[in-house]
Design a protein around this motif. Structure first.
Motif, mmCIF file in Angstrom:
data_model
loop_
_atom_site.group_PDB
_atom_site.id
_atom_site.type_symbol
_atom_site.label_atom_id
_atom_site.label_comp_id
_atom_site.label_asym_id
_atom_site.label_seq_id
_atom_site.Cartn_x
_atom_site.Cartn_y
_atom_site.Cartn_z
ATOM 1 N N UNK A 1 60.075 -23.158 59.170
ATOM 2 C CA UNK A 1 61.263 -22.205 58.521
ATOM 3 C C UNK A 1 60.709 -20.559 58.635
ATOM 4 N N UNK A 2 59.401 -20.407 58.004
ATOM 5 C CA UNK A 2 58.797 -19.899 57.984
ATOM 6 C C UNK A 2 57.539 -18.954 59.463
ATOM 7 N N UNK A 3 57.199 -19.767 59.837
ATOM 8 C CA UNK A 3 56.998 -19.321 61.840
ATOM 9 C C UNK A 3 57.751 -19.037 62.698
ATOM 10 N N UNK A 4 59.466 -19.460 62.546
ATOM 11 C CA UNK A 4 60.571 -18.864 63.021
ATOM 12 C C UNK A 4 60.700 -17.523 62.977
ATOM 13 N N UNK A 5 60.990 -17.157 61.557
ATOM 14 C CA UNK A 5 61.188 -15.911 61.095
ATOM 15 C C UNK A 5 60.340 -15.208 61.046
ATOM 16 N N UNK A 6 59.148 -15.342 61.525
ATOM 17 C CA UNK A 6 58.086 -14.614 61.531
ATOM 18 C C UNK A 6 57.683 -14.142 63.251
ATOM 19 N N UNK A 7 58.383 -15.374 64.357
ATOM 20 C CA UNK A 7 58.638 -14.208 65.473
ATOM 21 C C UNK A 7 59.589 -14.072 66.172
#
Length: 982
Positions: free
Chosen positions: A48-54
């Protein structure tokens, strides 16, 4: 800190990427993440954190300990974002095209917003005061051009999907490709037989005047010409623009292969267009090129073959006045065939393949995997590549990598700063400088009258620069570097401008010299011969002295009379030596200034034979190579290496230093460019990319990344997101201890002044003896350096402590050579397994290792192989290092110092130490059911600033023990309970 998760609306996905995915999906942060099994809670948070960073276009620093499924989290999180991004982009494009095609839309309404990838950058201002009709005309024209581009992109995308669909479902296409390969092989076989028949003859007859015009020229059909030049009629149609993609890079090819295997096992493995990139050394399938061994030789030979492939003009050479002789056509690479490369490119995009599978496919298709993989980059969704290609601008350009608007994921990023520094730091030795000067001087003497004035000017400038580099080291280019003793020894650091001024080359434009070297490729012309077999092109000959003495050479060539080919005094005649020099390339004047490289071991004897023919030159014995020793292969031309040094000197003055190292003789001395600011090379990456993710199992301390890399690269603090997750193991499966004193109450502080004291070494031995009595299986003990490990080992051997340790554990030491690591680890593992089954006094093995050594990173000490990891002291780098001192001074000058914090230079030393500690102690816990104890032997570990630099999953569970008794009791209880339950 944990990244803030921005939730998004879930979507029904219908694009081809997910057609064959497993139905099992996990929802986190409002996004559905396909996953091969039920993920851990920390994996959901990670994705979830990776998705939002991208999605937000930020820079993410992600820490996920080994054993927590970091690779799968990266794959499923990043590819889920790419899935949604492509879907939204496609929907917006279709909506825009529909709006333009709608006859009811007369252009008065609001124009639809173009997709994010097609929007014009804000840097295109409108001229003030323009009439409305001009503005409307320009807007409509831009809209029409945008629509045309979108339609063209749709056509290309549909053509690519149709092509891949046909290859996947139509076996006849594969059979057709195989039949084409068989026809090519048969043609090549017949041509080879024809050449052998011609070679077996007595040679061509002497032609009468004018008859040479009647001889047929080398024939090449139009079809073959098209294949050779790569100019097929439909090539333009197949050329695609770069789609949005994810670049994933890691340190080694083995780590990349492991990542590709994880992609294959993931729900995205069937329909992701993945391309694996590598060096020519890893991907070349031409055996004649591969056997050259050296990376530089393989690269040069490959480029030479491609140049020959693309040459269109027939080469003729004057042999006698009035006569012309056709030269043999240059060799070309049979694997560089455009049609076969197209088929290989499509096969690469069809299904996920690692490097080994790519090479096997290239051999089967008789197409080059190196170029085939690069042709597949534009259409790929996921590109897997090593650090070196991504982090070096020239390597990116050569590989055809475009970072604009793309996503970059750098895994194993804990040593990213050191990697960038290493890639852009260059060292040249006095031997290389003398050898390059000698080769270039001979080249100029040989061809000076044929060269244009500008070529001569630049060659003389390069010779002058090389001479001044040798002079600044205290040497002379007119003498052998092996015999020149320097009057002063030591290390000296200078800024780039000061070095150029002292070398007296500050009046030369190095930018122009560097550009001349790149465009003219003079370093390759100096090394590569004009004639002769390519295998012998790298043999180094030894030219005659300026005034050869009248002395007989010690031996004669086999099969020749004593005076054949020699001058009046019996020495080799000048024409014969000149012919040899032309045949085998240009060489240094002063004997063997470099040891024979291992890429041509069979030629060393021939080289010494040729050297023995030289008048007045004694054959230098080849340096004995220890069996199995790993040595870096030297570049084929020293001038190539020096080109890298010249390029480094064009860096900004404040970002680098030049280290002058004078070590006895000129051949051992060197000039080294040290990069102080790696951010200057990383800035382009973060500027062009949509988002960058730095990931690793141990990223602490992250302050280095924030301050040295990102802030200096111009990244705002608001754009940086940190994410750190705990471990999947239960809290009671790990016991981290800081022990401040030993069994005899000796305070443990392994400073440089105290660690060599006998009582300190004895106390360390007593602690290990106690640990080995209660810890089952394997114990891994890390020392700060190789020298200290040898010193402690010798002291324990003399005092009898080593024998006491051997009663409970068989002792192993980290090997000195890389190729012995696997064998030592195998014996270590077998010993632990045997002791666990047989019982008895010996309960396992004890491995002595070194922080930063061969066993401190990338080695898996899981389960019984590493039930206890011991860290002896704190492995601070040597403060006496001139490079470290300069780096500290640079950071103190450039980075701001916050109130109450240590100076940036001192923080650098602590961070280097703790990064090494974190990598070493992370060798033990490798999966959810694993357990181990971690023992830190130094009271300085108890200081809060040091504890704060440990990984969170260790820091939260660490226990500080002021005395040894309570620490030993805790260890005994921990291992008794865990061993009993397991």
């Amino acid at each position: 800190m944990t990244a803030e998760v921005i939730t998004g609306s879930p979507k029904e996905i219908s694009r081809p990427l997910e057609r064959t995915m497993a139905d099992k999906t996990e929802e986190a942060g409002g996004v559905h993440f396909p996953f091969p099994f039920t993920p851990y809670a920390i994996q959901k948070d990670f994705m979830a954190a990776l998705y939002q960073v991208l999605e937000a276009g930020k820079i993410g620093i992600f820490e996920s300990p080994t054993g927590t499924g970091k690779s799968l989290s990266l794959i499923c999180g990043a590819l889920s974002w790419l899935r949604d991004f492509e879907q939204k982009k496609q929907e917006e494009e279709e909506r825009l095209l529909e709006a333009r095609a709608d006859p009811l839309n007369d252009g008065k309404g609001q124009a639809p917003c173009p997709p994010p990838s097609c929007q014009q950058s804000p840097g295109s201002p409108r001229a003030a005061g323009e009439p409305d009709w001009v503005t409307q005309f320009v807007q409509k024209k831009e809209e029409r051009e945008l629509v045309d581009r979108l339609k063209e992109g749709q056509v290309r995308r549909k053509k690519r999907e149709e092509r891949l669909r046909q290859i996947r479902h139509n076996a006849s296409l594969k059979f057709a490709a195989k039949r084409m390969r068989q026809e090519d092989e048969e043609t090549e076989r017949l041509l080879r037989l024809s050449r052998e028949m011609l070679a077996a003859g007595t040679g061509p007859e002497q032609l009468a005047w004018g008859e040479d015009e009647l001889v047929l020229a080398e024939y090449e059909s139009d079809e073959e010409k098209g294949s050779a030049s790569g100019l097929d009629a439909d090539e333009d149609d197949l050329e695609e623009e770069h789609v949005t993609k994810i670049y994933y890079c890691s340190r080694t090819h083995s780590q990349l292969a492991q990542f590709v295997h994880e992609v294959q096992k993931s729900p995205f493995g069937k329909d992701t267009r993945l391309v694996s990139l590598g060096s020519r050394q890893n991907l070349c399938v031409n055996e004649d090129v591969r056997k050259l061994g050296s990376v530089q030789l393989i690269n040069d030979r490959c480029v030479e073959l491609q140049r020959s492939k693309h040459e269109k003009k027939s080469v003729v050479e004057e042999e006698k006045p009035g006569r012309r002789r056709r030269l043999e056509p240059r060799a070309t690479c049979p694997f560089y065939n455009h049609k076969q490369l197209q088929l290989l490119r499509d096969e690469v995009l069809l299904e996920v393949k690692d490097i080994e599978q790519l090479v096997a496919l290239g051999k089967e298709a008789r197409a080059c995997p190196y170029y085939g993989s690069r042709f597949a980059i534009p259409a790929a969704q996921l590109v897997v590549l090593p650090y070196q290609i991504l982090l070096h601008a020239a390597a990116r350009q050569a590989a055809g990598i475009r970072l604009q608007g793309q996503v970059v994921v750098i895994d194993e990023a804990h040593n990213l700063i050191d990697t960038i520094t290493g890639i852009h730091s260059v060292e040249v030795s006095g031997s290389q400088l003398c050898q390059a000067h000698s080769q270039l001087l001979q080249y100029m003497e040989r061809y000076g009258k044929r060269l244009k004035a500008k070529n001569l000017m630049y060659i003389k400038q390069i010779l002058y620069v090389l001479e001044k580099f040798v002079t600044v080291l205290g040497g002379n280019v007119k003498q052998s570097p092996n015999t020149q003793s320097l009057s002063q020894a030591g290390t000296e650091l200078k800024t780039v401008s000061d070095f150029l001024f002292e070398s007296q080359i500050d009046n030369i434009n190095l930018f122009k010299v560097k550009r001349y070297c790149e465009k003219s490729m003079v370093s390759r012309k100096v090394r590569v011969p004009l004639r002769g077999p390519p295998l012998l092109s790298s043999v180094r000959l030894f030219s005659w002295p300026a005034e050869p003495p009248n002395a007989l050479s010690p031996c004669s060539p086999c099969g020749s009379s004593p005076g054949a080919g020699r001058g009046p005094s019996g020495s080799l005649s000048q024409p014969l030596l000149s012919s040899l020099s032309q045949l085998f390339g240009f060489t240094e004047r002063y004997g063997a200034v470099l040891a024979p490289s291992r890429e041509q071991p069979k030629l060393s004897g021939f080289q010494h034979f040729l050297q023995s023919l030289q008048p007045g030159v004694t054959a230098a014995p080849a340096a004995p190579a220890e069996e199995g020793e790993d040595r870096a292969l030297r570049p084929a031309s020293p001038l190539m290496h020096i080109e890298g040094f010249l390029a480094a000197l064009t860096t900004a003055n404040q970002d680098g230093r030049v280290i002058l190292s004078r070590q006895g003789s000129l051949s051992q001395s060197s000039l080294k460019f040290l990069l102080l600011n790696p951010a200057v090379h990383f800035a382009q990456v973060v500027k062009e990319c949509r988002a960058v993710v730095l990931a690793g199992g141990t990223m602490q301390p992250v302050s280095d990344f924030r301050e040295q890399l990102l802030a200096c690269a111009g990244v705002e603090a608001e754009r940086v997101v940190e994410f750190s997750c705990g471990h999947v193991i239960p809290a009671d499966n790990i016991l981290p201890l800081v022990i401040c004193s030993g069994p005899s109450n000796q305070q443990l502080e392994f400073t440089y002044q105290k660690r060599e004291l006998p009582q300190m070494m004895d106390e360390t031995g007593r602690i290990l003896c106690n640990l080995c009595n209660v810890v089952p299986g394997g114990v891994v003990c890390f020392f700060p350096s190789y020298a200290y490990q040898r010193q402690v080992h010798a002291h324990w051997d003399k005092s009898g402590l080593l024998a006491r340790l051997a009663v409970r554990k068989k002792i192993f030491q980290e090997p000195q050579r890389v190729n012995q690591v696997e064998q030592v680890l195998l014996e270590y593992s077998r010993c632990i397994q045997h002791c666990g089954q047989a019982g008895g006094m010996v309960t396992g093995a004890l491995m002595f290792s070194v922080v930063g050594g061969k066993l401190s990173e990338g080695i898996n000490f899981s389960d019984n192989l590493g039930r206890c990891v011991v860290m002896v002291g704190m492995p601070f780098p040597s403060i006496r290092s001139a490079e470290l001192q300069e780096k500290m001074a640079y950071l103190d000058q450039t980075l701001p110092r916050a109130p109450g914090q240590v100076p940036p230079g001192k923080a650098l030393v602590e961070n280097l130490c703790m990064k090494a500690v974190n990598q070493s102690i992370g060798r033990a816990i490798r999966h959810q059911k694993d357990f181990a104890s971690i023992v830190l032997l130094d009271q300085r570990y108890a200081r809060p600033p040091i504890l704060a630099k440990l990984p969170a999953w260790i820091r939260d569970r660490v226990q500080v023990k002021a005395t040894f008794g309570p620490a030993f009791a805790a260890l005994r209880k921990f291992h008794r309970e865990k061993s009993g339950s397991s």
